[in-house]
Design a protein around this motif. Structure first.
Motif: not given
Length: 67
Positions: A2-8, A20-21, A34-35, A38-40
């Motif tokens: 996805c295009s979602l990026q959270l650099p901060s 999203h998954i 999508c970013d 990996i979430v456990f």
């Protein structure tokens, strides 16, 4: 991806994921977002840059006890 990026966002920040998954593997206990994160199931995370977020579990003192 996805295009979602959270650099901060830091690895220590326990923020809500907006991604999203894209691949769910409940039988193995993990999901790919999508970013690239990996979430456990134990709430730990492996970030796309290789950093690890330790599981953030609730302690016994934080649990509400039903009377």
């Amino acid at each position: 991806m996805c295009s979602l990026q959270l650099p901060s966002a830091s690895a220590d920040a326990h923020s809500v994921h907006l991604a999203h998954i894209v691949a769910a593997h409940p039988e193995q206990g993990w999901n790919l977002l999508c970013d690239g994160t990996i979430v456990f199931d134990d709430s730990g995370e492996l970030l796309p840059d290789g950093r690890v977020v330790d599981p953030h579990r609730v302690t016994a003192q934080q649990l509400a006890v039903a009377a």
